[in-house]
Design a protein around this motif. Structure first.
Motif, PDB file in Angstrom:
ATOM      1  N   TYR A  51      -6.934   2.321  -3.067  1.00 43.26           N
ATOM      2  CA  TYR A  51      -6.635   3.248  -1.987  1.00 43.26           C
ATOM      3  C   TYR A  51      -7.389   4.558  -2.192  1.00 43.26           C
ATOM      4  O   TYR A  51      -6.802   5.617  -2.361  1.00 43.26           O
ATOM      5  CB  TYR A  51      -5.122   3.445  -1.889  1.00 43.26           C
ATOM      6  CG  TYR A  51      -4.421   2.112  -1.840  1.00 43.26           C
ATOM      7  CD1 TYR A  51      -4.742   1.200  -0.836  1.00 43.26           C
ATOM      8  CD2 TYR A  51      -3.516   1.736  -2.807  1.00 43.26           C
ATOM      9  CE1 TYR A  51      -4.153  -0.044  -0.789  1.00 43.26           C
ATOM     10  CE2 TYR A  51      -2.915   0.485  -2.770  1.00 43.26           C
ATOM     11  CZ  TYR A  51      -3.235  -0.403  -1.751  1.00 43.26           C
ATOM     12  OH  TYR A  51      -2.655  -1.645  -1.726  1.00 43.26           O
ATOM     13  N   SER A  72       0.828  -1.208   0.000  1.00 48.03           N
ATOM     14  CA  SER A  72       0.000   0.000   0.000  1.00 48.03           C
ATOM     15  C   SER A  72       0.857   1.250   0.000  1.00 48.03           C
ATOM     16  O   SER A  72       0.600   2.208  -0.728  1.00 48.03           O
ATOM     17  CB  SER A  72      -0.902   0.018   1.242  1.00 48.03           C
ATOM     18  OG  SER A  72      -1.714  -1.114   1.276  1.00 48.03           O
ATOM     19  N   GLN A 101      -8.566  -0.671   4.645  1.00 50.40           N
ATOM     20  CA  GLN A 101      -9.239   0.436   3.984  1.00 50.40           C
ATOM     21  C   GLN A 101     -10.149   1.209   4.923  1.00 50.40           C
ATOM     22  O   GLN A 101     -11.016   1.946   4.503  1.00 50.40           O
ATOM     23  CB  GLN A 101     -10.043  -0.079   2.782  1.00 50.40           C
ATOM     24  CG  GLN A 101      -9.849   0.820   1.574  1.00 50.40           C
ATOM     25  CD  GLN A 101     -11.003   0.762   0.608  1.00 50.40           C
ATOM     26  OE1 GLN A 101     -12.139   0.490   0.951  1.00 50.40           O
ATOM     27  NE2 GLN A 101     -10.716   1.048  -0.625  1.00 50.40           N
ATOM     28  N   GLY A 160      -5.710   9.459   6.319  1.00 53.83           N
ATOM     29  CA  GLY A 160      -5.706   9.458   4.861  1.00 53.83           C
ATOM     30  C   GLY A 160      -6.036  10.839   4.350  1.00 53.83           C
ATOM     31  O   GLY A 160      -5.398  11.824   4.726  1.00 53.83           O
ATOM     32  N   ASN A 189      -5.248   2.930  -8.583  1.00 52.08           N
ATOM     33  CA  ASN A 189      -4.185   3.504  -7.753  1.00 52.08           C
ATOM     34  C   ASN A 189      -3.222   4.350  -8.571  1.00 52.08           C
ATOM     35  O   ASN A 189      -2.797   5.424  -8.143  1.00 52.08           O
ATOM     36  CB  ASN A 189      -3.424   2.381  -7.044  1.00 52.08           C
ATOM     37  CG  ASN A 189      -4.288   1.656  -6.037  1.00 52.08           C
ATOM     38  OD1 ASN A 189      -5.232   2.225  -5.498  1.00 52.08           O
ATOM     39  ND2 ASN A 189      -3.985   0.401  -5.796  1.00 52.08           N
ATOM     40  N   SER A 223       0.934   4.004  -3.041  1.00 49.31           N
ATOM     41  CA  SER A 223       0.545   5.387  -2.789  1.00 49.31           C
ATOM     42  C   SER A 223       1.668   6.349  -3.143  1.00 49.31           C
ATOM     43  O   SER A 223       1.450   7.425  -3.672  1.00 49.31           O
ATOM     44  CB  SER A 223       0.163   5.549  -1.311  1.00 49.31           C
ATOM     45  OG  SER A 223      -0.942   4.730  -1.010  1.00 49.31           O
TER      46      SER A 223
END
Length: 372
Positions: free
Chosen positions: A213, A18, A172, A319, A98, A22
């Motif tokens: 994400y 992840s 998530q 986030g 993503n 990102s």
């Protein structure tokens, strides 16, 4: 113990992936609201074939119609995971979203059942709480087995394992609130605007949602196995109708995240029966309780004038979402009083959250620890 260790390793691996994804997400499209539309199944994966209809074709037709309508808005960029009858892996679908640094991921499917069940359902990521939700998760995740080298790419994930499904839900959480917001808009449009039967918002541990994400939903537009519903969904008129409901929900969600916030900050719903007041102090050592009163993509100063006179307001960023809390105490009785005050100020959907050693835990877990 071996099983627990295995899933800890899998979880750490997921988190590492992840972070890397990102970090490398493209930023070039951020002048627009980016929506990734995912037509379920495709190619050698036909999806369900209820009443002889093909899920992969119906899902694609609906997605293309949604994208066509959204594309008329100059502020929206539409990206498809597939635009024709081809097979795309679940990890490939997530990677497309993503890499685009998308604002939304919307996956469209058609349902099936051995009965004449009917109605729409919209799923967000979460631990499946019912046997049927678990079966939905297993059905949609089993497409993994159609992929070459699936053992390598999915790092030991087993669609039939409850432990694997639970593991997905951790990753998530920060997007869940906005996913729920979109899911509610979708189902409301289906039911109130299109007069379709809605089975409501559901939670299930679906891989394609886990590995994206951003706020993500999976929409089941109806049951192909239902005689009338399957026939409706297999028509151009039916597909256009369902596409219009999805498009309207996406536009409504876009307006929600871009609007000036204040009294219109999104608030998560809870039942009034959860609000119970007590008189005696109930101190839980090493636990801090707060009342979450709102969540928003906008950053607001935690001042009383922004929150209807509530003075003890704090803000955390999770986030891309800012969460706003009222109160800070280890006394569960006191935090319920804070919640009652927030309710009286108009925050009708506020709820209590708990933290231990800086990490969020279930309130029930916090209360259980006090009784041990």
């Amino acid at each position: 113990m071996k099983t627990v260790s295995l899933y800890i390793i899998v979880l750490v691996s997921f988190l590492f992936t992840s972070i890397l994804t990102s970090a490398h997400a493209f930023q070039k499209n951020k002048d627009k609201f980016v929506v990734v539309l995912d037509a379920g199944h495709g190619g050698h994966d036909s999806g369900n074939l209820g009443n002889g209809h093909k899920e992969k074709d119906i899902a694609l037709n609906i997605v293309l119609e949604v994208g066509k309508e959204l594309g008329k808005n100059k502020d929206i960029k539409v990206i498809y995971t597939r635009e024709k009858d081809v097979f795309v892996t679940l990890r490939g679908r997530a990677k497309i979203a993503n890499d685009a640094d998308a604002d939304l991921f919307v996956s469209v499917h058609c349902n099936a059942h051995h009965s004449q069940a009917s109605g729409t359902e919209t799923f967000v990521l979460g631990v499946a709480n019912t046997k049927r939700n678990m079966e939905i998760a297993k059905k949609e995740n089993e497409v993994i087995f159609l992929e070459a080298d699936y053992e390598k790419h999915y790092e030991g994930f087993d669609p039939n394992s409850p432990e694997s499904l639970i593991t997905l839900s951790f990753l998530q959480e920060e997007y869940t609130e906005n996913s729920i917001k979109l899911a509610r808009m979708v189902e409301d449009n289906f039911e109130k605007e299109l007069n379709r039967k809605s089975r409501g918002l559901k939670q299930a541990s679906l891989w394609v949602l886990h590995n994206t994400y951003m706020p993500s939903v999976l929409i089941e537009v109806g049951f192909l196995t239902n005689n009338s519903e399957g026939k409706f969904l297999n028509t151009k008129a039916g597909q256009s109708k369902m596409a219009s409901g999805i498009k309207k929900a996406i536009l409504g969600y876009k307006g929600f995240v871009e609007q000036n916030v204040g009294d219109n900050i999104y608030q998560i719903k809870v039942d009034d029966k959860d609000i119970v007041l007590a008189d005696e102090p109930q101190i839980i050592e090493n636990v801090v309780f707060k009342v979450q009163i709102a969540a928003s993509s906008k950053e607001i100063a935690p001042k009383s004038y922004n929150f209807k006179g509530l003075s003890d307001v704090s803000r955390d960023k999770v986030g891309e979402i800012y969460k706003y809390f009222y109160g800070y105490t280890s006394d569960y009785t006191k935090i319920k009083q804070f919640q009652a005050e927030a309710l009286s100020k108009g925050y009708k959907d506020c709820f209590v959250v708990a933290y231990k050693d800086g990490k969020k835990i279930d309130v029930s877990e916090a209360l259980k620890s006090s009784s041990n």
